[in-house]
Scaffold this active site. Sequence first.
Site, PDB file in Angstrom:
ATOM      1  N   TYR A  34       0.982  -1.158  -0.065  1.00  0.00           N
ATOM      2  CA  TYR A  34       0.063  -0.142   0.007  1.00  0.00           C
ATOM      3  C   TYR A  34       0.916   1.313   0.177  1.00  0.00           C
ATOM      4  CZ  TYR A  34       0.940   1.081   5.031  1.00  0.00           C
ATOM      5  OH  TYR A  34       1.529   1.209   6.026  1.00  0.00           O
ATOM      6  N   ARG A  53       8.124   4.190  -4.724  1.00  0.00           N
ATOM      7  CA  ARG A  53       8.308   3.249  -3.627  1.00  0.00           C
ATOM      8  C   ARG A  53       7.293   2.167  -3.780  1.00  0.00           C
ATOM      9  NH1 ARG A  53       7.605   5.551   2.183  1.00  0.00           N
ATOM     10  NH2 ARG A  53       5.379   5.696   1.504  1.00  0.00           N
ATOM     11  N   ARG A  99      -8.885 -20.509  -0.334  1.00  0.00           N
ATOM     12  CA  ARG A  99      -7.507 -20.298   0.598  1.00  0.00           C
ATOM     13  C   ARG A  99      -6.534 -21.231   0.173  1.00  0.00           C
ATOM     14  NH1 ARG A  99      -5.105 -21.294   5.158  1.00  0.00           N
ATOM     15  NH2 ARG A  99      -4.055 -19.601   6.300  1.00  0.00           N
ATOM     16  N   HIS A 101      -2.169 -20.969   0.342  1.00  0.00           N
ATOM     17  CA  HIS A 101      -0.912 -20.184   0.426  1.00  0.00           C
ATOM     18  C   HIS A 101      -0.162 -20.071  -0.809  1.00  0.00           C
ATOM     19  CE1 HIS A 101      -1.536 -21.732   4.518  1.00  0.00           C
ATOM     20  NE2 HIS A 101      -0.590 -20.367   5.027  1.00  0.00           N
ATOM     21  N   LYS A 148       6.410  -1.836   1.959  1.00  0.00           N
ATOM     22  CA  LYS A 148       5.234  -1.155   2.445  1.00  0.00           C
ATOM     23  C   LYS A 148       4.092  -2.321   2.536  1.00  0.00           C
ATOM     24  CE  LYS A 148       3.229   3.355   3.317  1.00  0.00           C
ATOM     25  NZ  LYS A 148       3.258   3.448   4.791  1.00  0.00           N
ATOM     26  N   GLU A 180      12.784   2.800  13.823  1.00  0.00           N
ATOM     27  CA  GLU A 180      11.801   3.878  13.230  1.00  0.00           C
ATOM     28  C   GLU A 180      10.465   3.784  14.434  1.00  0.00           C
ATOM     29  OE1 GLU A 180      10.382   3.295   9.220  1.00  0.00           O
ATOM     30  OE2 GLU A 180      10.188   1.088   9.681  1.00  0.00           O
TER      31      GLU A 180
HETATM   32  N1  PDD Z   1       3.134   5.145   7.068  1.00  0.00           N
HETATM   33  N2  PDD Z   1       7.780   4.198   8.707  1.00  0.00           N
HETATM   34  C1  PDD Z   1       6.749   3.432   8.783  1.00  0.00           C
HETATM   35  C2  PDD Z   1       6.861   1.839   9.217  1.00  0.00           C
HETATM   36  C3  PDD Z   1       5.573   3.787   8.055  1.00  0.00           C
HETATM   37  O1  PDD Z   1       4.343   2.989   8.041  1.00  0.00           O
HETATM   38  C4  PDD Z   1       5.733   4.926   7.515  1.00  0.00           C
HETATM   39  C5  PDD Z   1       4.346   5.820   6.761  1.00  0.00           C
HETATM   40  C6  PDD Z   1       6.748   5.784   7.514  1.00  0.00           C
HETATM   41  C7  PDD Z   1       6.893   7.309   6.807  1.00  0.00           C
HETATM   42  O2  PDD Z   1       6.716   7.252   5.372  1.00  0.00           O
HETATM   43  P1  PDD Z   1       6.300   8.453   4.617  1.00  0.00           P
HETATM   44  O3  PDD Z   1       7.074   9.325   4.832  1.00  0.00           O
HETATM   45  O4  PDD Z   1       6.564   8.109   3.077  1.00  0.00           O
HETATM   46  O5  PDD Z   1       4.804   8.508   4.932  1.00  0.00           O
HETATM   47  C8  PDD Z   1       7.820   5.324   8.131  1.00  0.00           C
HETATM   48  C9  PDD Z   1       1.765   5.616   6.595  1.00  0.00           C
HETATM   49  C10 PDD Z   1       1.583   7.009   6.410  1.00  0.00           C
HETATM   50  C11 PDD Z   1       0.742   4.862   6.924  1.00  0.00           C
HETATM   51  O6  PDD Z   1       0.875   3.688   7.340  1.00  0.00           O
HETATM   52  O7  PDD Z   1      -0.301   5.561   7.241  1.00  0.00           O
END
Ligand code: PDD
Length: 288
Positions: A34, A53, A99, A101, A148, A180
Amino acid sequence: MSTDLVYLNGAFLPADEARVSVFDRGFLFADSVYEVIPFYQGVGFRLQQHLDRLAYSLRAVRIQIDADWPGILNELVQRNGGGNLSVYLQISRGSAGSRTHAYDDAMAPTVFACCSPIQDIYARGADQVRGYTVIVTADLRWHRCDIKSTGLLPNILVLQQAREAGADEALLVRDGLLSEGTSCNLFLIRQGVIYTPKRSSEILGGTTRELILELAAEAGIPFQEVDIRPEALQDADEVWVSSSTRGVIPVLAIDGKPVADGQKGPLWRQMFDLFTRFQHRLMTGEIR
Ligand code: PDD
C-alpha cells in the site's frame, strides 16, 4: 467535501457498494502492499516518490500490474472534491476463489483506493503543531520493513501499547538499535547535526525522511545516516518523527522524560519552515 467515492478495480463507486471477495489474499494473508499519499489543494505531495516506492514494493513481493496510477489517483481526488485529502492505495495479489498459500501468477490483483480528509499541517504554523510523547519498545516486525506491506499487526499492537501508556507513538528497537516508529521515521539532533537510522530492510524508506534530508542538504544543515542506540536519546537536543500525513513532528518526551527542555527545538522550527516553503512552491506549481 465528500470522501465517499472509492476506486476498486477500474470503477469509481460509493464506498458502501464496493465489494471484495472473502478469498482475496489481501484479506486472508495480508498479501498486499500500500501507499498513503497526501494531496493538498488537489495536488499530490511527492506523488512520484510514492509511486516509485509502490513499484519497489510490488516488485519485492512479485505482484505484476501496470496502471496509470497518477491518472487514477488524481481522478479519485477530483471526484471527491479535491482539497486536502490523504489517499490510501492498496494492491493485493487478488483472489483464487479458495484459501491456498501458494499463488498463481495469472491471478488479477485487486486495486483499491480511498480518500480521507487531512489537515494542511503547514498552513497552521509551527506553534499549532502538537509535539509527541513516545515510548521506546521492542521492534517485533519481520526483516523486510522496506516493503510497504499491509501486514501491520506488530505496528498496531505496539501503537496500542503506546496509546495505553498515554503516548502518541512508539520508537522501535531491534538488536540494540533504534529503527523507526510504528508508522514514521526517526531523527535525533545533537549539536546541530541531524542523525537518522540508515536505510536498510529494517526500516521503511520514508518519502518524508528523504525530503527532510534533501531540504537539510539544500539549507547546509549537516546530517548523517547512522546506527543509533536508544541510549543516545537521553542526551539528544531534539528528536523528531516524520510521515506523509503528519510531516515532521517534534518529540517532546520519551518514556515520561522530557527531551532536553521539553520544548520544540530550534532546528525543528527551521525544518518546519523549510517544509512550509517547499509545500508552497509545490502548490504554486514552481516545482513538481
Ligand atoms: N506510514 N515508517 C513506517 C513504518 C511507516 O508506516 C511510514 C508511513 C513511514 C513514513 O513514510 P512516509 O514519509 O513515506 O509517509 C515510516 C503511513 C503514513 C501509514 O501507514 O499510514
